[in-house]
Design an enzyme around this catalytic site. Structure first.
Site, PDB file in Angstrom:
ATOM      1  N   ASP A  90      16.182  38.500  75.194  1.00 42.71           N
ATOM      2  CA  ASP A  90      17.284  39.442  74.986  1.00 42.71           C
ATOM      3  C   ASP A  90      17.120  40.676  75.859  1.00 42.71           C
ATOM      4  OD1 ASP A  90      18.196  37.754  72.884  1.00 42.71           O
ATOM      5  OD2 ASP A  90      16.755  38.689  71.535  1.00 42.71           O
ATOM      6  N   ASP A 142      10.720  38.002  78.390  1.00 44.59           N
ATOM      7  CA  ASP A 142      11.460  38.243  77.168  1.00 44.59           C
ATOM      8  C   ASP A 142      12.869  37.680  77.375  1.00 44.59           C
ATOM      9  OD1 ASP A 142      12.146  39.342  74.612  1.00 44.59           O
ATOM     10  OD2 ASP A 142      13.084  41.030  75.649  1.00 44.59           O
TER      11      ASP A 142
END
Length: 250
Positions: free
Chosen positions: A16, A14
């Site tokens: 963020d 991922d």
């Protein structure tokens, strides 16, 4: 020595909160957008204004999800129903899509004003994974992934990208559905049983578990409560930084 099971052949990161410090930027943008909407609504209806909580509401309802899904989820938690609207709705439009576009405009403004910082331990981990021969992909619900990767200069660290733009083009449901992670593994040419998911969001960890991946690493950037929630949602291990994984296989 990456702290991963021996069957791991690929890593799905991922963006963020795992690689970049943009989670705080997103949380601030969500708060500004929702507080503005909720305050105006309270003034019209006479209800009490209850602000958006950047810890509890962010983690529970919007973190890791597509903008429209996060917007809808939080509003439902407050008993508010809005029209879905269209993807091109202006930011001032009180629809799910309009509020989502308002939030995105705020994110881009904050990124332009403050820039983007990375978690150096995570970036070093990605480099070491690649040196060890593992394939790497970034899997994010953000539609600004390309811009962020370019701003921080890490585009070349990934063999594939599945983000909000790609998900929309391929009609992939967002997290907590596992589809974007499964697509990332497919892009790398491996099955989920040979791929590892790295996620800081509860929805992302749920997606990793639902997809049958070899290993799910929960990344806690919040507090002990969030760390416990990541484990409860299916993380095989929870770390405060990916550098903690270096030093031994699990």
């Amino acid at each position: 020595m990456l702290g991963l099971p021996e069957e791991a052949r690929a890593c799905l990161f991922d963006l963020d909160g795992v690689l970049t410090r943009t989670a705080a930027v997103h949380a601030a943008a969500w708060k500004e957008m929702f507080d503005g909407f909720l305050r105006a609504r309270a003034e019209r209806t006479g209800d009490t204004f209850v602000p958006f909580d950047t810890v509890k509401d962010y983690g529970r309802y919007v973190d890791g999800k597509r903008r429209e899904d996060g917007t809808r989820s939080f509003l439902e938690s407050r008993g508010i129903t809005l029209p879905e609207g269209d993807p091109g709705d202006p930011p001032e439009t009180e629809t799910i899509r309009g509020l989502g576009n308002r939030k995105n405009a705020l994110v881009l403004k904050l990124i332009e004003e403050k820039g983007v910082e990375t978690f150096e331990g995570s970036i070093d981990y990605v480099r070491r994974a690649r040196q060890a021969g593992l394939k790497t992909a970034v899997v994010s619900s953000s539609r600004n992934t390309v811009q962020v990767l370019r701003v921080v200069g890490i585009t070349d660290l990934f063999d594939a990208r599945v983000d909000g733009v790609v998900a929309a083009e391929r009609n992939l449901p967002g997290k907590p559905a596992p589809d974007t992670f499964l697509e990332g593994a497919r892009e790398l040419g491996v099955g989920p049983e040979h791929a590892v998911v790295f996620e800081d969001a509860l929805a992302g960890v749920e997606a990793g578990r639902a997809g049958g991946f070899a290993y799910v690493v929960g990344v806690n950037r919040v507090n002990a409560e969030h760390a416990a929630a990541l484990a409860e949602r299916g993380a095989d291990v929870v770390v405060d930084d990916l550098s903690e994984l270096l030093g031994g296989n699990r």
